[in-house]
Design a protein around this motif. Structure first.
Motif, PDB file in Angstrom:
ATOM      1  N   ARG A   1      -5.199  -2.412  -1.789  1.00 45.58           N
ATOM      2  CA  ARG A   1      -4.526  -1.936  -3.003  1.00 45.58           C
ATOM      3  C   ARG A   1      -3.030  -1.724  -2.795  1.00 45.58           C
ATOM      4  O   ARG A   1      -2.422  -0.864  -3.415  1.00 45.58           O
ATOM      5  CB  ARG A   1      -5.169  -0.651  -3.523  1.00 45.58           C
ATOM      6  CG  ARG A   1      -6.610  -0.851  -3.927  1.00 45.58           C
ATOM      7  CD  ARG A   1      -7.108   0.308  -4.715  1.00 45.58           C
ATOM      8  NE  ARG A   1      -8.504   0.088  -5.080  1.00 45.58           N
ATOM      9  CZ  ARG A   1      -9.167   0.862  -5.881  1.00 45.58           C
ATOM     10  NH1 ARG A   1      -8.587   1.923  -6.401  1.00 45.58           N
ATOM     11  NH2 ARG A   1     -10.413   0.617  -6.176  1.00 45.58           N
TER      12      ARG A   1
ATOM     13  N   GLU B   1      -6.589   4.341 -10.444  1.00 43.00           N
ATOM     14  CA  GLU B   1      -5.432   3.837 -11.192  1.00 43.00           C
ATOM     15  C   GLU B   1      -5.418   4.336 -12.639  1.00 43.00           C
ATOM     16  O   GLU B   1      -4.364   4.618 -13.187  1.00 43.00           O
ATOM     17  CB  GLU B   1      -5.401   2.307 -11.161  1.00 43.00           C
ATOM     18  CG  GLU B   1      -5.123   1.724  -9.799  1.00 43.00           C
ATOM     19  CD  GLU B   1      -3.749   2.074  -9.254  1.00 43.00           C
ATOM     20  OE1 GLU B   1      -2.763   2.098 -10.024  1.00 43.00           O
ATOM     21  OE2 GLU B   1      -3.658   2.327  -8.042  1.00 43.00           O
TER      22      GLU B   1
ATOM     23  N   THR C   1     -15.213   7.006  -3.630  1.00 41.10           N
ATOM     24  CA  THR C   1     -14.672   6.259  -2.486  1.00 41.10           C
ATOM     25  C   THR C   1     -14.288   7.174  -1.323  1.00 41.10           C
ATOM     26  O   THR C   1     -14.057   6.688  -0.220  1.00 41.10           O
ATOM     27  CB  THR C   1     -13.427   5.442  -2.899  1.00 41.10           C
ATOM     28  OG1 THR C   1     -12.397   6.334  -3.347  1.00 41.10           O
ATOM     29  CG2 THR C   1     -13.771   4.447  -3.990  1.00 41.10           C
TER      30      THR C   1
ATOM     31  N   CYS D   1      -5.387  -7.053  -4.373  1.00 36.56           N
ATOM     32  CA  CYS D   1      -6.364  -6.901  -3.298  1.00 36.56           C
ATOM     33  C   CYS D   1      -7.009  -5.530  -3.408  1.00 36.56           C
ATOM     34  O   CYS D   1      -6.359  -4.517  -3.159  1.00 36.56           O
ATOM     35  CB  CYS D   1      -5.681  -7.060  -1.941  1.00 36.56           C
ATOM     36  SG  CYS D   1      -6.778  -6.712  -0.543  1.00 36.56           S
ATOM     37  N   ASP D   2      -8.284  -5.482  -3.759  1.00 33.01           N
ATOM     38  CA  ASP D   2      -8.963  -4.198  -3.926  1.00 33.01           C
ATOM     39  C   ASP D   2      -9.180  -3.485  -2.596  1.00 33.01           C
ATOM     40  O   ASP D   2      -9.301  -2.267  -2.554  1.00 33.01           O
ATOM     41  CB  ASP D   2     -10.297  -4.379  -4.652  1.00 33.01           C
ATOM     42  CG  ASP D   2     -10.873  -3.049  -5.088  1.00 33.01           C
ATOM     43  OD1 ASP D   2     -10.146  -2.280  -5.757  1.00 33.01           O
ATOM     44  OD2 ASP D   2     -12.034  -2.756  -4.732  1.00 33.01           O
TER      45      ASP D   2
END
Length: 177
Positions: free
Chosen positions: A105, A88, A121, A101-102
């Protein structure tokens, strides 16, 4: 989206003169030719979940009448939902609301003017949906070279930092100071 269940039968609309190797399909998936599947598997690329044969019951063409017998063999596949997440801080995405919500997303996205992934990631998939990036799948540089090498058709590949989606012409988000 609902899952397309067997038997996979469908109609293909031919917009040009030639059949594409990669065609948008139902349920967030894609139709790919046998040539695509064989090359993808031979080169050990990852990120597409299975290849299920599709029976074309009709081919509609804009310029000429086409029968399904002249079409290449198509297979249905869907990109995986990888672990890769949008960075982000380094992306230029205007969201209607903050991410809560991670894991997914997901938020309503108003505009995209380039994005970057959090390197830690990404697990090396060649085709995948990224967390926080709705719509189009993301592909690896290895996949881009694969497409070029095999001259696969009907794919528009845009570098992530140049990807733009701005249907309401809102422009890029303001820089965070």
């Amino acid at each position: 989206m609902r899952t397309w269940l067997p038997p996979l039968r469908g109609e293909l609309k031919l917009n040009g003169k030639e059949f594409g190797d990669f065609v948008g399909g139902p349920g967030g998936g894609y139709l790919v030719t046998n040539r695509f599947v064989e090359s993808f598997c031979r080169e050990g690329l990852t990120g597409l979940s299975g290849f299920q044969p599709v029976e074309l019951v009709r081919v509609r063409g804009r310029r000429r009448t086409t029968d399904s017998a002249s079409a290449p063999r198509y297979f249905y596949t869907t990109p995986v939902f990888g672990g890769a997440a949008v960075d982000e801080a380094r992306s230029r995405i205007r969201r209607a609301s903050p991410i809560t919500c991670d894991a997914c997303r997901e938020t309503n996205v108003d505009t995209i003017h380039g994005f970057t992934l959090e390197k830690e990631t990404w697990h090396g998939e060649d085709v995948f949906y990224a967390r926080g990036m709705p719509g189009s799948p993301v592909v690896s540089e290895r996949f881009v070279h694969f497409v070029e090498r095999h001259q696969l058709t009907n794919m528009l590949l845009t570098p992530t930092e140049e990807y733009t989606w701005d249907p309401l012409k809102l422009g890029p988000p303001r820089p965070v100071l």
